[in-house]
Design an enzyme around this catalytic site. Sequence first.
Site, PDB file in Angstrom:
ATOM      1  N   HIS A 105       8.022  -1.569  11.260  1.00 42.52           N
ATOM      2  CA  HIS A 105       7.305  -0.332  11.593  1.00 42.52           C
ATOM      3  C   HIS A 105       6.087  -0.092  10.690  1.00 42.52           C
ATOM      4  O   HIS A 105       4.971   0.064  11.207  1.00 42.52           O
ATOM      5  CB  HIS A 105       8.260   0.861  11.585  1.00 42.52           C
ATOM      6  N   HIS A 165       3.344   4.523   4.332  1.00 46.53           N
ATOM      7  CA  HIS A 165       3.513   5.920   4.743  1.00 46.53           C
ATOM      8  C   HIS A 165       4.949   6.443   4.687  1.00 46.53           C
ATOM      9  O   HIS A 165       5.169   7.631   4.502  1.00 46.53           O
ATOM     10  CB  HIS A 165       2.911   6.166   6.133  1.00 46.53           C
ATOM     11  N   GLU A 210       9.199   9.131   1.783  1.00 45.07           N
ATOM     12  CA  GLU A 210      10.134   9.877   2.618  1.00 45.07           C
ATOM     13  C   GLU A 210      11.486   9.175   2.761  1.00 45.07           C
ATOM     14  O   GLU A 210      12.521   9.831   2.831  1.00 45.07           O
ATOM     15  CB  GLU A 210       9.493  10.069   4.001  1.00 45.07           C
ATOM     16  N   ASP A 211      11.481   7.841   2.791  1.00 45.28           N
ATOM     17  CA  ASP A 211      12.694   7.103   3.160  1.00 45.28           C
ATOM     18  C   ASP A 211      13.238   6.145   2.105  1.00 45.28           C
ATOM     19  O   ASP A 211      14.184   5.404   2.388  1.00 45.28           O
ATOM     20  CB  ASP A 211      12.434   6.303   4.443  1.00 45.28           C
ATOM     21  N   ASP A 226       1.430   6.083  13.274  1.00 45.66           N
ATOM     22  CA  ASP A 226       2.887   6.147  13.090  1.00 45.66           C
ATOM     23  C   ASP A 226       3.566   6.574  14.387  1.00 45.66           C
ATOM     24  O   ASP A 226       4.488   5.904  14.880  1.00 45.66           O
ATOM     25  CB  ASP A 226       3.189   7.136  11.958  1.00 45.66           C
TER      26      ASP A 226
END
Length: 178
Positions: free
Chosen positions: A30, A54, A58-59, A116
């Site tokens: 991704h 990106h 966040e992950d 995204d």
Amino acid sequence: MDVIDKALQAASKAHEQQYRKGTDIPYIVHPVAVGLILLKAGYREQVVAAGILHDTVEDTDVTLQDLERDFGKEIAELVAGCTEPDKSLSWEQRKEHTIEYLKTASTEIRAIACADKLHNLRSIMNDYEQSGEEVWSRFKRGKVQQKWYYTNIIESLRYVGSFQLVDELEQEVVRLFN
């Protein structure tokens, strides 16, 4: 080392052992696809690198401070602009925040967010073609809420003017949801 190569290596390490939602596809596909979309659309290498990075904050365990140290303030700020601020909020609250934020975000943050979403939709479409309506069971919210989100994202991205990637995103939304 080229900043794009460096971003590819950092994202690969950060997302190691992660997979796309409900699949056996390594997650790194991704962020790489997001970077390729931005590269193909002609964005600067810093924007492409931020696109690749990106989802790291966040992950993964990567922090904005790590990104600023390793990639500089500009790339860290671009990634920060694409990072949901509070994962403890409900899905609706997080998505409403993103919709509002993107109306006034910088052109480059809007481009990364659009790339995204564009890759996410293309992935969903590919999965939909293979498994039909079952694809929606992978998400916290189903088809109706996903359509609401992506439709509103398009409006937000066009709030201060349109660009090529938004047109592509709209085509994918129409293709998937209509």
